[in-house]
Design an enzyme around this catalytic site. Structure first.
Site: not given
Ligand code: SAH
Length: 217
Positions: A67
């Site tokens: 993000s």
């Molecule tokens: N917080 C992260 C950014 C996340 S992007 C950072 O600091 O880099 C969103 C993430 O959520 C992705 O890696 C994606 O694979 C994950 N995601 C999507 N659906 C999910 C679910 N149901 N459970 C866990 N993770 C999930």
């Protein structure tokens, strides 16, 4: 000015622009200290490293993104947690948000649905010595019930509705911050408060763009 100082001043400028929406004209000292301390370049792929301190999202592989720093700081600040808090994060991604949170609270439990990312993030966090973060690869829709209840829950992928298990796993008096809306469309960053007597209320903060919360199976 160093790239990292430039990023801090970009975040502060965006806070000033958005202060009426986000209800604050600055983020807390501990949140900004954490943003200053955590080396974002360690969480992005080598090819993106020269953009690590731009105030924007970046690709981290597997179709996912780290993000924008302003959003990481905003969501951390909105949690309104202190050094005694235990927090659950859904969507570990690169591990950067978890690392920032880990500087502000006692322990971070974080879950990621894509195994490659969960493994990479675990490695990055360990190599930097962030030992108060636990990461596991599961579908975060169901939270992480073993360590509940949490003082706060942060979801960093966009949900179409708030997953009920996450509200259940929140302590009375606790707070959930989550983007809710259309996958790849308009999403609202929502703050959900659970009162001491267990009632739940919601407020919308501002429009955001997150990758979707996916489901296993
Ligand atoms: N917080 C992260 C950014 C996340 S992007 C950072 O600091 O880099 C969103 C993430 O959520 C992705 O890696 C994606 O694979 C994950 N995601 C999507 N659906 C999910 C679910 N149901 N459970 C866990 N993770 C999930």
């Amino acid at each position: 000015m160093s790239d990292q100082l430039q990023m801090i001043s970009d975040i502060e400028r965006e806070v000033a622009y958005t202060r009426h929406m986000i209800g604050r004209s600055a983020f807390s000292g501990p949140v900004m200290q954490a943003i200053r301390e955590v080396p974002r370049e360690a969480f992005v792929p080598a090819a993106e490293r020269r953009f690590a301190y731009d105030n924007g999202p970046l690709p981290i592989g597997c179709g996912q993104t780290i993000s924008q720093p302003y959003i990481v700081a905003l969501m951390t600040d909105l949690l309104e947690v202190d050094e005694g808090a235990v927090v659950l994060e859904i969507g570990t991604g690169s591990g950067y948000q978890a690392a920032v949170l880990s500087r502000v609270v006692k322990h971070v439990y974080t879950v990621e649905i894509i195994e490659t990312l969960a493994m990479q993030a675990t490695e990055t966090l360990a190599s930097l010595g962030y030992d108060n973060v636990s990461c596991r690869c599961v579908d975060g829709y169901f939270g992480w019930p073993e360590h509940a209840p949490y003082d706060a829950v942060i979801v960093t992928a966009a949900a179409q509705e708030i997953p009920p298990p996450l509200i259940e796993q929140l302590k009375p008096g606790g707070r959930l911050v989550i983007p809710v809306g259309h996958p790849y469309g308009y999403q609202d960053l929502i703050v959900v408060d659970k009162s001491r007597s267990g009632e739940v209320s919601e407020k919308s903060i501002l429009g955001v763009a997150f990758v979707p919360l996916t489901r296993s199976g």
